[in-house]
Scaffold this motif. Structure first.
Motif, PDB file in Angstrom:
ATOM      1  N   ARG A 579      48.435  25.564 102.007  1.00 13.77           N
ATOM      2  CA  ARG A 579      47.124  25.392 102.624  1.00 13.77           C
ATOM      3  C   ARG A 579      46.248  24.559 101.712  1.00 13.77           C
ATOM      4  NH1 ARG A 579      45.703  28.739 107.019  1.00 13.77           N
ATOM      5  NH2 ARG A 579      43.500  28.355 106.547  1.00 13.77           N
ATOM      6  N   GLY A 580      45.334  23.851 102.319  1.00  7.56           N
ATOM      7  CA  GLY A 580      44.413  23.020 101.567  1.00  7.56           C
ATOM      8  C   GLY A 580      43.319  22.517 102.475  1.00  7.56           C
ATOM      9  N   SER A 581      42.632  21.465 102.053  1.00 10.43           N
ATOM     10  CA  SER A 581      41.551  20.895 102.847  1.00 10.43           C
ATOM     11  C   SER A 581      41.403  19.425 102.498  1.00 10.43           C
ATOM     12  CB  SER A 581      40.234  21.647 102.603  1.00 10.43           C
ATOM     13  OG  SER A 581      39.834  21.517 101.249  1.00 10.43           O
ATOM     14  N   ARG A 589      34.594  19.402 105.201  1.00  4.35           N
ATOM     15  CA  ARG A 589      35.998  19.551 104.825  1.00  4.35           C
ATOM     16  C   ARG A 589      36.753  20.269 105.942  1.00  4.35           C
ATOM     17  NH1 ARG A 589      36.859  18.042  99.633  1.00  4.35           N
ATOM     18  NH2 ARG A 589      39.005  18.826  99.792  1.00  4.35           N
ATOM     19  N   ARG A 591      40.070  22.364 107.130  1.00  6.82           N
ATOM     20  CA  ARG A 591      41.160  23.203 106.638  1.00  6.82           C
ATOM     21  C   ARG A 591      42.490  22.709 107.190  1.00  6.82           C
ATOM     22  NH1 ARG A 591      37.251  27.340 107.571  1.00  6.82           N
ATOM     23  NH2 ARG A 591      38.075  27.570 109.690  1.00  6.82           N
ATOM     24  N   GLN A 593      46.965  23.175 106.941  1.00  8.88           N
ATOM     25  CA  GLN A 593      48.041  24.094 106.597  1.00  8.88           C
ATOM     26  C   GLN A 593      49.374  23.490 107.019  1.00  8.88           C
ATOM     27  OE1 GLN A 593      47.661  27.744 108.784  1.00  8.88           O
ATOM     28  NE2 GLN A 593      47.978  26.768 110.778  1.00  8.88           N
ATOM     29  N   MET A 652      50.098  18.064 101.086  1.00  5.75           N
ATOM     30  CA  MET A 652      49.643  19.446 100.959  1.00  5.75           C
ATOM     31  C   MET A 652      50.216  20.100  99.705  1.00  5.75           C
ATOM     32  SD  MET A 652      47.592  20.082 103.431  1.00  5.75           S
ATOM     33  CE  MET A 652      47.552  21.843 103.275  1.00  5.75           C
ATOM     34  N   THR A 655      48.355  18.792  96.735  1.00  6.48           N
ATOM     35  CA  THR A 655      47.002  19.348  96.714  1.00  6.48           C
ATOM     36  C   THR A 655      47.008  20.781  96.203  1.00  6.48           C
ATOM     37  OG1 THR A 655      46.368  17.937  98.582  1.00  6.48           O
ATOM     38  CG2 THR A 655      44.966  19.828  98.110  1.00  6.48           C
ATOM     39  N   GLN A 656      47.982  21.574  96.672  1.00  9.02           N
ATOM     40  CA  GLN A 656      48.045  22.968  96.238  1.00  9.02           C
ATOM     41  C   GLN A 656      48.447  23.067  94.770  1.00  9.02           C
ATOM     42  OE1 GLN A 656      49.481  25.703  99.082  1.00  9.02           O
ATOM     43  NE2 GLN A 656      50.240  27.178  97.588  1.00  9.02           N
ATOM     44  N   LYS A 659      45.397  22.515  92.888  1.00 12.69           N
ATOM     45  CA  LYS A 659      44.499  23.660  93.021  1.00 12.69           C
ATOM     46  C   LYS A 659      44.945  24.814  92.126  1.00 12.69           C
ATOM     47  CE  LYS A 659      42.657  26.847  96.489  1.00 12.69           C
ATOM     48  NZ  LYS A 659      42.688  27.249  97.934  1.00 12.69           N
TER      49      LYS A 659
END
Length: 749
Positions: A579-581, A589, A591, A593, A652, A655-656, A659
């Protein structure tokens, strides 16, 4: 008696030899003098006869109001309507005729009766008997056909009797993929125990059916509308109770006959006898025979004369009818001893038909001209006899239907009000930080974004309004179900290696060894869980289930053979949720997934983001402009949706990782495992995505970060358009997309 009935000979010879004088006078022939002079009771004026060719029988019923208006140009009244008779050689046309005349005439008189076999209660009983007849024994356990059980429980007459348990059962059956389900699983309450308990003999079948009829009658009485304004609902209840009354009487009659004869018969024999009795039973109508239009069958016109005749279903095979009585007495004995034979029935029908014509002023006959229907679209022999034997002038008309499709209005849903509110559910809010789990928050997936690219209106129906395609059991396995089973099988096989386990060539060779049957057992487990929705994998799968497992096993084996050629490698995860944005141009932003099918890595080289595809998809991106954009062409091959989805997963994942604070140790390599391509290009296929270069040509993408900025720009541009309030949700202009869209009936394309 007419000599026509006494003759019993062939139909054409009977006309020429016995009734030429009478029918000749009818159609304008000169009458021959007899000892008593000419028969003054037979008119010498020829009636106006018109034959209309139609495209279907329903069109004939819909044409009746116009024909009534032609007969009474000054205005129709019930007092002069008695001069008109609508004849129905086919009794199945009764209800369409009544529905067509409801706004044209006020009073009608139906003399033919409504066939009990076409009533709603008869259709329900037939469904129940059919479900009982299609039972089969599987591993010494009685099973009902799932489709028949769903069809039976969906009957409107049973709707008031359904409990919460039976409704949950219906929902379970509609989601299952099994062709048969055991009787014990179906019996969840008193109603389903009645419906899905196999009767021991014919008497038990009739007793169960009678008890079911009693329960339905009681539910109709209890749910009868009390409000006087609900006249239509009250009439429907009365009609259903009347049908139940006659059906129960027929069941009681058969029960009495079986009891009187003291015989024991099988449920199949009792069902056949009941069907025979129901076929010959009609529900009479009450009406005023001296006012309004008369609706009747041919045999009920005896000794009656009408000025206007409208005859429907004037097809060969229906006028005269081809239905013949079957008896245990052979034809030769019946003919030799003067018993009724089929020729007499035909002679009676032709007498009834031609007797009507002398005193009629206007005769309109309609027949179905479609060649694929009963009679092959051929007009009745009576029409040809009038035309060729008696030289009767007949006006022939043909009703043409416009074949062009209606212009469907272009549907465009503005992004305002409740629609905009539901769309903004996918945007991040300050409350997201306090949410217990971000998995429950709505987010967009790669497939939803590709859906918007193909057709924004479909995205609106499916993801904004939440309308889902009905999940009904089918005989054959759908492509998405096939891919789901393969995904699950690969997840189960690599489950011991998750979290960085090493996959060696020796390990893969052991799995591929047919003697170990590891792949076969895993596929059967995946098939049972994902398609049959059961974890009970005891016993062997048979029939289509076995064939599907064999096909899936071949695909899984081919994937493992490819993995063996590139081993060793480390297996990181299966069905990894990420998941991310992403920030829009206006600062909001969105959301996002996704579920990554597989993540593995070659130590010191790359980490692969693998996406399984059951169809034949290309791993080469033709242009960056086609990313998240729909291209007119064949779905699957010409569309870059598989590439955009795999790149989306890589985006994604990166990005994760950022994060979570994970360092960038290895480049991400987006890879597509196309099952068809793995078979076609066994030695050359790698699945690595190829992207266009700035100077021309293509290159293999082994590091996603090289094109991350370009991909993010294309994705943001599509999402900006999706959340722009000034751009409505409009349908696509590519009709190829509509051919596989479940919402095509809504937008009318």
């Amino acid at each position: 008696e007419s000599p026509l009935i006494q003759s019993g000979g062939s139909l054409a010879c009977t006309i020429l030899d016995h009734d030429k004088e009478v029918f000749g006078q009818t159609f304008g022939w000169k009458s021959q003098s007899t000892a008593g002079g000419e028969d003054a009771s037979v008119p010498t004026k020829t009636p106006t006869i018109r034959v209309i060719r139609t495209a279907s029988e329903i069109v004939q019923a819909k044409l009746l109001p116009r024909l009534i208006e032609e007969l009474y140009p000054a205005g129709y009244t019930d007092n002069n309507g008695i001069e008109t008779a609508i004849l129905l050689p086919d009794e199945r046309m009764l209800m369409p005729v009544l529905n067509s005349l409801v706004d044209t005439v006020e009073r009608i008189n139906v003399t033919m009766g409504y066939p009990l076999a076409q009533s709603s209660i008869s259709l329900l009983a037939d469904k129940w008997i059919k479900a009982q007849a299609n039972m089969r024994t599987i591993h010494d356990v009685l099973h009902f056909r799932t489709e028949a059980a769903i069809d039976l429980l969906n009957s409107l007459l049973l709707s008031p009797l359904l409990t919460d348990k039976s409704r949950r059962l219906m929902k379970t059956l509609e989601g299952t993929k099994t062709f048969y389900i055991s009787a014990t699983e179906l019996q969840c309450d008193s109603l389903t125990k009645h419906l899905f308990t196999p009767p021991a003999d014919g008497s038990a079948l009739l007793d169960t059916l009678f008890a079911l009829l009693e329960s339905i009658a009681q539910s109709i009485e209890e749910n009868r509308p009390s409000n006087e304004e609900e006249d239509i609902a009250e009439q429907v209840a009365n009609i259903e109770l009347e049908q139940l009354y006659y059906y129960r009487n027929t069941v009681n009659r058969l029960k009495g006959l079986i009891s009187e004869a003291a015989m024991t018969m099988s449920p199949q024999s009792a069902a056949l006898l009941l069907q025979g009795l129901i076929t010959g039973t009609a529900i009479p109508f009450e009406g005023e025979p001296l006012i309004g239009v008369q609706i009747m069958s041919m045999e009920e016109t005896r000794a009656l004369d009408f000025e206007h005749l409208i005859i429907l279903s004037a097809n060969e095979g229906k006028l005269p009818s081809r239905t013949h009585e079957t008896t245990m007495i052979p034809y030769t004995l019946r003919r030799g001893y003067g018993l009724p034979v089929n020729e007499i029935n035909e002679a009676t029908q032709i007498y009834d038909f031609f007797r009507l014509l002398p005193r009629a002023k206007r005769v309109t006959m309609l027949y179905d001209a479609r060649t694929d229907q009963s009679g092959g679209g051929e007009e009745s022999r009576y029409i040809r006899q009038m035309r060729y034997l008696f030289d009767t002038p007949i006006e022939v008309q043909e009703l043409h239907l416009i074949g062009s499709l209606p212009n469907s209005p272009h549907i465009s849903v503005p992004k305002e009000g409740e629609t905009l509110k539901k769309l903004y559910r996918f945007l991040e809010t300050p409350q997201d930080e306090h949410a217990s789990s971000d998995l429950k928050l709505p987010a967009l997936s790669a497939s939803s974004i590709n859906t918007y690219a193909a057709c924004p209106l479909r995205f609106y129906y499916e993801y904004v309004r939440g309308i889902r395609e009905e999940n009904a059991p089918e005989e054959l396995m759908a492509a998405n179900d096939f891919g789901t089973v393969v995904h699950r099988a690969m997840e189960l096989i690599y489950q011991p290696c998750c979290s960085g386990g090493e996959v060696s060539t020796q390990m893969l060779s052991q799995w591929l060894d047919p003697a170990n049957a590891i792949i076969a057992r895993t596929v059967r487990q995946a098939y049972s869980e994902e398609y049959l929705h059961t974890k009970d994998v005891k016993g062997q799968l048979t029939g289509l289930n076995h064939l599907y497992c064999v096909m899936i096993e071949k695909y899984v084996r081919r994937i493992l053979e490819h993995d063996k050629s590139i081993a060793p490698f480390r297996y990181i995860a299966s069905e990894k949720r990420v998941r991310g944005s992403l920030a829009l141009s206006n600062g909001h932003r969105v959301r996002l997934q996704g579920v990554i099918d597989r993540i593995d890595e070659f130590p010191g080289e790359v980490r692969r983001i693998v996406d399984y595809k059951s169809g034949g998809v290309s791993a080469s991106l033709k242009s960056w402009d086609s990313l998240f954009s729909h291209i007119n062409g064949k779905p699957g091959k010409d569309q870059p949706s598989a590439i955009s989805q795999t790149l989306f997963y890589a985006f994604m994942m990166r990005t994760q990782m950022e994060k979570d604070g994970e360092k960038r140790n290895l480049p991400l390599c987006p890879t597509i495992y196309s099952f068809q391509s793995l078979y076609k290009d066994k030695d050359e296929y790698t699945g690595v995505i190829c992207v266009p270069e700035s100077g021309g040509g293509y290159s293999s993408l082994t590091d996603f970060d090289q094109i991350r900025d370009t991909f993010e720009e294309k994705l943001r541009r599509r999402l900006d358009q999706m959340f722009d309030p000034d751009i409505p949700f409009a349908g696509t202009d590519d009709t190829k997309v509509c051919s596989y869209c479940p919402f095509v009936t809504i937008c009318g394309k």
